[in-house]
Design a protein around this motif. Structure first.
Motif: not given
Length: 155
Positions: A68, A85, A100
Motif C-alpha cells: 500500500g 499506492v 499513484r
C-alpha cells in the motif's frame, strides 16, 4: 429508636434509552493507525513482498515489492519491480515502479521506468528511465449503457 432517618429524598434513576445505550457501547475514539512493517538495515530479503500495509525498507530486497505504502530509507535498496499506492523513495531501486504518488527525495537513485499519477523529485535525486503518466481513475464517470438492439422491419 435512635436511628437517623435519611432526610434527603432518593433521586429517581434516569431511564436509559436505547440511543444512550448504543452510544456508550460504540467506541468513542477512531482506530489507531497501524505501525509500518520494517525491514531493518543489515537485513536481506530474497523473495517477493506483498500486502496492503505500509512497509519501511532500510535493508536490501531482491524481489518484487507490492504494498500500500512504501517508504524506502536512504540505505534501503530494492532490486525488482515496485507496485504501491504511495512510494516515498530515499534509497536505490533497480527495476520498474508503478504508484499513484511517487516522491523521490534528494538521496534517491532509481534505475527503471516509473508509471505514476503524481511524481515529485527533489534536487539531487537521480532518475534513469522513462516517466509514464497514468490516467486518474474516473470515479464520477457513468458506466456506458449498452446499445439498444437493432430493429429491422421487412417491407
Amino acid at each position: 429508636m435512635f436511628e437517623k432517618a435519611n432526610k434527603t429524598p432518593a433521586r429517581p434513576q434516569a431511564e436509559e434509552t436505547p440511543m444512550v445505550r448504543n452510544a456508550a457501547a460504540a467506541p468513542s475514539a477512531a482506530p489507531k493507525p497501524k505501525a509500518p512493517s520494517l525491514i531493518g538495515p543489515g537485513l536481506c530479503i530474497q523473495g517477493n513482498i506483498a500486502g496492503e500495509a505500509e512497509v519501511q525498507i532500510d535493508g536490501l530486497v531482491r524481489g518484487d515489492v507490492r504494498v500500500g505504502k512504501l517508504s524506502l530509507g536512504p540505505q534501503g535498496r530494492i532490486e525488482g519491480s515496485v507496485v504501491a499506492v504511495v512510494a516515498e523513495i530515499r534509497g536505490q531501486i533497480k527495476g520498474p515502479m508503478k504508484a499513484r504518488q511517487v516522491r523521490l527525495y534528494g538521496t534517491a537513485h532509481v534505475e527503471g521506468d516509473i508509471a505514476h499519477e503524481q511524481l515529485a523529485m527533489e534536487t539531487g535525486a537521480v532518475f534513469e528511465g522513462r516517466s509514464v503518466r497514468l490516467p486518474k481513475p474516473e470515479a464520477d464517470a457513468p458506466a456506458a449503457a449498452p446499445a439498444p438492439p437493432a430493429v429491422s422491419s421487412a417491407a
